[in-house]
Scaffold this motif. Structure first.
Motif, PDB file in Angstrom:
ATOM      1  N   LEU A 157      -1.083  12.801   6.498  1.00  0.00           N
ATOM      2  CA  LEU A 157      -0.440  11.254   6.386  1.00  0.00           C
ATOM      3  C   LEU A 157      -1.399  10.446   5.549  1.00  0.00           C
ATOM      4  O   LEU A 157      -0.762   9.699   4.586  1.00  0.00           O
ATOM      5  CB  LEU A 157      -0.310  10.876   7.744  1.00  0.00           C
ATOM      6  N   MET A 158      -2.555  10.556   5.653  1.00  0.00           N
ATOM      7  CA  MET A 158      -3.561   9.810   4.783  1.00  0.00           C
ATOM      8  C   MET A 158      -3.577  10.042   3.419  1.00  0.00           C
ATOM      9  O   MET A 158      -3.628   9.393   2.397  1.00  0.00           O
ATOM     10  CB  MET A 158      -5.008   9.665   5.171  1.00  0.00           C
ATOM     11  N   ARG A 160      -0.838  11.667   1.639  1.00  0.00           N
ATOM     12  CA  ARG A 160       0.197  10.911   1.123  1.00  0.00           C
ATOM     13  C   ARG A 160       0.038   9.595   0.910  1.00  0.00           C
ATOM     14  O   ARG A 160       0.678   9.082  -0.272  1.00  0.00           O
ATOM     15  CB  ARG A 160       1.352  11.482   1.876  1.00  0.00           C
ATOM     16  N   SER A 161      -0.549   8.967   1.648  1.00  0.00           N
ATOM     17  CA  SER A 161      -0.771   7.595   1.482  1.00  0.00           C
ATOM     18  C   SER A 161      -1.420   7.251   0.353  1.00  0.00           C
ATOM     19  O   SER A 161      -1.185   6.390  -0.656  1.00  0.00           O
ATOM     20  CB  SER A 161      -1.215   6.689   2.624  1.00  0.00           C
ATOM     21  N   HIS A 166      -1.956   3.796  -2.204  1.00  0.00           N
ATOM     22  CA  HIS A 166      -2.315   3.043  -1.350  1.00  0.00           C
ATOM     23  C   HIS A 166      -4.061   2.936  -1.151  1.00  0.00           C
ATOM     24  O   HIS A 166      -4.593   4.102  -1.554  1.00  0.00           O
ATOM     25  CB  HIS A 166      -1.977   3.015  -0.100  1.00  0.00           C
ATOM     26  N   SER A 170      -5.855   0.996   3.897  1.00  0.00           N
ATOM     27  CA  SER A 170      -4.275   0.967   4.283  1.00  0.00           C
ATOM     28  C   SER A 170      -3.791   2.352   4.811  1.00  0.00           C
ATOM     29  O   SER A 170      -2.839   2.316   5.698  1.00  0.00           O
ATOM     30  CB  SER A 170      -3.328   0.824   2.903  1.00  0.00           C
ATOM     31  N   ALA A 171      -4.314   3.543   4.199  1.00  0.00           N
ATOM     32  CA  ALA A 171      -4.112   4.758   4.576  1.00  0.00           C
ATOM     33  C   ALA A 171      -4.486   4.867   6.257  1.00  0.00           C
ATOM     34  O   ALA A 171      -3.693   5.502   7.092  1.00  0.00           O
ATOM     35  CB  ALA A 171      -4.955   5.777   3.926  1.00  0.00           C
ATOM     36  N   ILE A 174      -1.946   3.084   8.285  1.00  0.00           N
ATOM     37  CA  ILE A 174      -0.439   3.738   8.731  1.00  0.00           C
ATOM     38  C   ILE A 174      -0.671   4.770   9.508  1.00  0.00           C
ATOM     39  O   ILE A 174       0.263   5.041  10.383  1.00  0.00           O
ATOM     40  CB  ILE A 174      -0.408   4.442   7.001  1.00  0.00           C
ATOM     41  N   GLU A 178       1.580   5.014  12.857  1.00  0.00           N
ATOM     42  CA  GLU A 178       2.726   6.007  12.833  1.00  0.00           C
ATOM     43  C   GLU A 178       2.358   7.268  13.898  1.00  0.00           C
ATOM     44  O   GLU A 178       3.111   8.106  14.452  1.00  0.00           O
ATOM     45  CB  GLU A 178       2.807   6.766  11.557  1.00  0.00           C
TER      46      GLU A 178
END
Length: 322
Positions: A157-158, A160-161, A166, A170-171, A174, A178
Motif C-alpha cells: 500500500l505504501m 502504490r502511494s 505521495h 503520507s504513505a 494512508i 486503511e
C-alpha cells in the motif's frame, strides 16, 4: 482398582482459571481491545472527538506501561510478553487479576478436593500465575502473527502511494487509515509522531525493537538507507514486500511440514508424565515394593533427566527458523 477424579478436578480448575481471566478482560475492555476490528482503535478514538496529541499520548502510555513494570517482583516474567500483546490491563491491575485468580483457585481446591493446606496454596499460586502467563503468551503470539500477516499488504500500500507521488509520511498515514488493527494503530502512532517532528526512521526502528520482528527491522533499515543515500524508495519497498511475503509463505509451509513432528514430540514428551500420573491414580501402591530401595531415587532422577533432555531435543529439532 480405584480410579480417582482429583487429577480431572485440578485440570478443570486450571481451565476455569484461563476462561475466567479471558472473560474478565472482555467484560472490562470489550470491543476496544479487539484485534480484528475493521476500523483500528486509533481512528475510533479520534472519531469520538479526542485530540490527536491526546490519542498519541494515551497509546504510547499503554504500549510502554508494561516495560516500566519490569522491576515488580514476579511481574518481570511476563512484562515483555504483555507489552508485545499490548494488554490493556496496567501492571498493577494484571497483578491484581493474578492474585484474584490464585484466591479463586484456592477456594475451588478447598471445596472440591481434600488436599492439605500447603498443597492447595502451592497449586493455587501455580494456577494463578501460570494461567495469566499462558493467557498473555497466547495474546502476544496472536498479535505478532496478525502483524506479520498484515505487513506485506501494508508495504505494498505504501508502494502504490509513493508511485502516485505521495511523500513517505503520507504513505504511512494512508496505511494508518486503511489497515485494521493491530498494525493500523501502530502505523498511526508513527504518523502522529512524524506530524509532531519525530523522524519516521526512528519510529520504525522503535516499533521493530518493541515487537522484536525481523521483517519490521528490514523495513526500518530500508527506509534508513534510502533517507541517507537516496534512491527509488517505491522500488526498494516493492522488493522488500516480495521478500516479506515470500518469507511468510515459507514460514507457513515449514509450519505445515513440521506440524506432525511437533505433535509427535509433544506426545512423546507428555506420554511418560501422563502414564506416571495414570499409574499413581489407578494403582497408588504400584511402586510400594521398590520405593524404599536404595536404587529408587537415583533411578527416578535419571529418568527425569532423560525426560528433560528429550523435551529439549524435540523442541530443537522442530524449531526451524525462517
Amino acid at each position: 482398582m480405584n480410579i480417582g477424579v482429583e487429577p480431572l478436578i485440578y485440570i478443570g480448575i486450571f481451565v476455569g482459571v484461563l476462561l475466567l481471566v479471558e472473560g474478565v478482560y472482555l467484560v472490562i475492555f470489550g470491543r476496544s481491545i479487539s484485534l480484528n476490528s475493521r476500523v483500528n482503535r486509533r481512528l475510533e478514538m479520534l472519531d469520538k472527538g479526542a485530540a490527536r496529541d491526546q490519542v498519541l499520548e494515551q497509546l504510547r502510555k499503554e504500549m510502554s506501561q508494561h516495560l516500566k513494570g519490569q522491576g515488580i517482583p514476579l511481574y518481570s516474567l511476563l512484562a515483555e510478553k504483555a507489552q508485545k500483546a499490548n494488554i490493556a490491563f496496567t501492571p498493577g491491575a494484571l497483578m491484581g487479576v493474578m492474585a484474584a485468580l490464585c484466591v479463586a483457585a484456592f477456594l475451588a481446591l478447598t471445596i472440591m478436593t481434600e488436599a492439605s493446606i500447603v498443597i492447595r496454596v502451592a497449586v493455587s499460586i501455580v494456577m494463578g500465575v501460570g494461567g495469566v502467563y499462558m493467557w498473555v503468551n497466547k495474546k502476544a503470539k496472536q498479535r505478532l502473527a496478525m502483524i506479520e500477516e498484515q505487513l506485506p499488504d501494508a508495504v505494498e500500500l505504501m508502494v502504490r502511494s509513493l508511485r502516485v507521488g505521495h511523500p513517505f509520511s503520507s504513505a504511512i498515514n494512508i496505511v494508518a487509515k486503511e489497515v485494521a488493527d493491530p498494525l493500523g494503530t501502530e502505523f498511526g502512532m508513527i504518523a502522529d509522531e512524524a506530524a509532531y517532528g519525530r523522524d519516521v526512521t526512528e519510529s520504525l526502528k522503535e516499533l521493530a525493537e518493541r515487537m522484536d520482528m525481523q521483517d519490521l527491522r528490514f523495513l526500518a533499515v530500508a527506509v534508513s538507507i534510502q533517507s541517507k543515500s537516496g534512491g527509488n524508495l517505491a522500488e526498494i519497498l516493492y522488493g522488500l514486500s516480495q521478500v516479506i511475503r515470500a518469507r511468510f509463505k515459507l514460514f507457513r509451509r515449514v509450519k505445515a511440514i513440521t506440524a506432525e513432528a511437533k505433535w509427535s514430540g509433544m506426545f512423546l514428551s507428555g506420554f511418560p508424565l501422563a502414564a506416571l500420573v495414570t499409574i499413581n491414580v489407578m494403582e497408588p501402591d504400584y511402586y510400594a515394593d521398590v520405593k524404599d530401595t536404595q536404587f529408587f531415587i537415583p533411578a527416578a532422577i535419571v529418568v527425569a533427566v532423560f525426560l528433560v533432555v528429550n523435551i529439549v531435543f524435540m523442541k530443537i529439532m522442530v524449531n526451524i527458523k525462517v
